[in-house]
Design a protein around this motif. Structure first.
Motif, PDB file in Angstrom:
ATOM      1  N   ALA A 196       0.845  -1.208   0.000  1.00  0.00           N
ATOM      2  CA  ALA A 196       0.000   0.000   0.000  1.00  0.00           C
ATOM      3  C   ALA A 196       0.872   1.247   0.000  1.00  0.00           C
ATOM      4  N   PRO A 197       1.602   1.485  -1.077  1.00  0.00           N
ATOM      5  CA  PRO A 197       2.576   2.594  -1.088  1.00  0.00           C
ATOM      6  C   PRO A 197       1.946   3.977  -1.029  1.00  0.00           C
ATOM      7  N   ASP A 198       0.675   4.106  -1.375  1.00  0.00           N
ATOM      8  CA  ASP A 198       0.049   5.434  -1.399  1.00  0.00           C
ATOM      9  C   ASP A 198      -0.677   5.760  -0.093  1.00  0.00           C
ATOM     10  N   GLU A 199      -0.578   4.882   0.914  1.00  0.00           N
ATOM     11  CA  GLU A 199      -1.233   5.124   2.192  1.00  0.00           C
ATOM     12  C   GLU A 199      -0.232   5.701   3.196  1.00  0.00           C
ATOM     13  N   LEU A 200      -0.599   6.812   3.821  1.00  0.00           N
ATOM     14  CA  LEU A 200       0.227   7.398   4.874  1.00  0.00           C
ATOM     15  C   LEU A 200      -0.040   6.639   6.170  1.00  0.00           C
ATOM     16  N   THR A 201       0.980   6.024   6.735  1.00  0.00           N
ATOM     17  CA  THR A 201       0.814   5.231   7.951  1.00  0.00           C
ATOM     18  C   THR A 201       1.770   5.721   9.035  1.00  0.00           C
ATOM     19  N   VAL A 202       1.309   5.639  10.271  1.00  0.00           N
ATOM     20  CA  VAL A 202       2.129   6.009  11.426  1.00  0.00           C
ATOM     21  C   VAL A 202       1.876   5.005  12.545  1.00  0.00           C
ATOM     22  N   GLY A 203       2.803   4.914  13.476  1.00  0.00           N
ATOM     23  CA  GLY A 203       2.596   4.079  14.639  1.00  0.00           C
ATOM     24  C   GLY A 203       3.728   3.108  14.911  1.00  0.00           C
ATOM     25  N   ALA A 204       3.895   2.785  16.200  1.00  0.00           N
ATOM     26  CA  ALA A 204       4.934   1.844  16.625  1.00  0.00           C
ATOM     27  C   ALA A 204       4.454   0.398  16.561  1.00  0.00           C
ATOM     28  N   SER A 205       3.263   0.176  15.996  1.00  0.00           N
ATOM     29  CA  SER A 205       2.664  -1.162  16.026  1.00  0.00           C
ATOM     30  C   SER A 205       3.529  -2.214  15.342  1.00  0.00           C
ATOM     31  N   GLY A 206       4.155  -1.873  14.217  1.00  0.00           N
ATOM     32  CA  GLY A 206       4.996  -2.849  13.529  1.00  0.00           C
ATOM     33  C   GLY A 206       6.114  -3.349  14.423  1.00  0.00           C
ATOM     34  N   ALA A 207       6.791  -2.422  15.106  1.00  0.00           N
ATOM     35  CA  ALA A 207       7.873  -2.806  16.018  1.00  0.00           C
ATOM     36  C   ALA A 207       7.327  -3.618  17.183  1.00  0.00           C
ATOM     37  N   ILE A 208       6.159  -3.244  17.697  1.00  0.00           N
ATOM     38  CA  ILE A 208       5.574  -3.949  18.838  1.00  0.00           C
ATOM     39  C   ILE A 208       5.132  -5.356  18.444  1.00  0.00           C
ATOM     40  N   PHE A 209       4.596  -5.527  17.229  1.00  0.00           N
ATOM     41  CA  PHE A 209       4.274  -6.882  16.764  1.00  0.00           C
ATOM     42  C   PHE A 209       5.551  -7.705  16.639  1.00  0.00           C
ATOM     43  N   GLY A 210       6.648  -7.059  16.277  1.00  0.00           N
ATOM     44  CA  GLY A 210       7.930  -7.749  16.253  1.00  0.00           C
ATOM     45  C   GLY A 210       8.339  -8.225  17.640  1.00  0.00           C
ATOM     46  N   LEU A 211       8.084  -7.406  18.660  1.00  0.00           N
ATOM     47  CA  LEU A 211       8.364  -7.814  20.040  1.00  0.00           C
ATOM     48  C   LEU A 211       7.457  -8.972  20.455  1.00  0.00           C
TER      49      LEU A 211
END
Length: 304
Positions: A196-211
């Motif tokens: 989804a290259p045209d979507e503006l996304t923010v948040g630490a969720s990706g890192a937290i799912f990694g944890l």
């Protein structure tokens, strides 16, 4: 004939008379330089030398044992500071959020990407060379103007980071933990870029799912009771599915997969002199893979 007694002084304080020797180096030491030892006293220098020679305890994954989750504290602090900056300057989200490709006009209006584009539009995102967005977006959160979820976004993420981060950092040590967190954040951003290259996304969720993935892998490696761990992972996956309409499932999935790969390398690297090299090698290889995927995708934006 009377013999004159020799006055002995501390080797660190020559003006102070001393009659006690260091049990390690046999030099005279004064009360200020004495340190209790198993037998007798040692001088300051010998205590320091002994501390350096003692092998520091390591966790099952090779990390140094630390009592204070310093990296977790710093990460939470950075996220909170970034959110406060958003409240003061809302345009920070558009400027530093994760965005693969987009166009902006002279009035600040945002448009979907198309190439070639007219001269009154300017490219933004990674298509404009803004590679820092791959990481800066992971320290931003939904603005408060997005309703109640705008506040809940950072509150929920920081609560998860506090609970998961302390456990994972305690097992991995600070360096490995920071590498895991940043690579998971990067992995989430790269999957967003790919899907989804045209979507503006923010948040630490990706890192937290990694944890979250790291927590699961570590529990299996340590032979922990998996009943509660499995319930945790089921809840995490359900949240990823149910929140897909409100958050970026691509970022969640990318962070989860990246965190799993990194922690598998941490957990199953050979426990000898090669362990640190294998762990670092996997992290570097994964970083290169993510960078190549990102570069290849960005190159497609201007391909005709």
């Amino acid at each position: 004939m009377e013999s004159e007694s020799t006055v002995t002084t501390c080797y660190r304080h020559p003006k102070v008379e001393s009659h006690v020797r260091c049990t390690r180096c046999d030099r005279y030491i004064c009360p200020n330089c004495m340190r209790e030892a198993a037998v007798g006293h040692q001088c300051v220098e010998c205590v320091k030398a002994g501390a350096r020679s003692v092998r520091q305890a390591r966790t099952a994954f090779g990390g140094r044992i630390t009592a204070v989750p310093l990296v977790t504290y710093v990460l939470i602090g950075l996220n909170v500071l970034a959110y406060l900056a958003e409240l003061i300057r809302p345009e920070i989200v558009d400027r530093f959020g994760m965005l693969g490709s987009g166009l902006v006009d002279a009035d600040g209006g945002h448009w979907l990407w198309q190439y070639p584009y007219s001269s009154d539009l300017t490219a933004e995102g990674l298509a404009n060379g803004e590679w820092y967005r791959l990481l800066t977006g992971a320290f931003l959160h939904m603005p408060v103007t997005e309703g109640s979820f705008g506040i809940l976004h950072i509150v929920m993420n920081m609560a998860c980071l506090w609970n998961l981060g302390r456990t994972v950092e305690g097992q991995l040590g600070r360096v490995r933990y920071l590498a895991l967190y940043l690579l998971s954040a990067l992995g989430g951003s790269v999957l967003v870029l790919l899907i989804a290259p045209d979507e503006l996304t923010v948040g630490a969720s990706g890192a937290i799912f990694g944890l979250g993935a790291a927590y699961y892998v570590m529990a299996r490696r340590l032979g922990a009771d998996m009943e509660s761990v499995n319930r945790f992972m089921i809840g995490l996956l359900l949240w990823m599915a149910l929140s897909a309409g409100l958050t970026s499932w691509q970022g969640h999935l990318g962070g989860l997969l990246t965190g799993a790969v990194v922690t598998l390398a941490y957990a199953y690297a050979p426990r000898d002199g090669r362990r640190a090299l294998v762990q670092a090698g996997v992290c570097v290889a994964l970083l290169v893979l993510l960078a190549v995927c990102a570069w290849a995708k960005v190159a497609q934006f201007t391909a005709i």
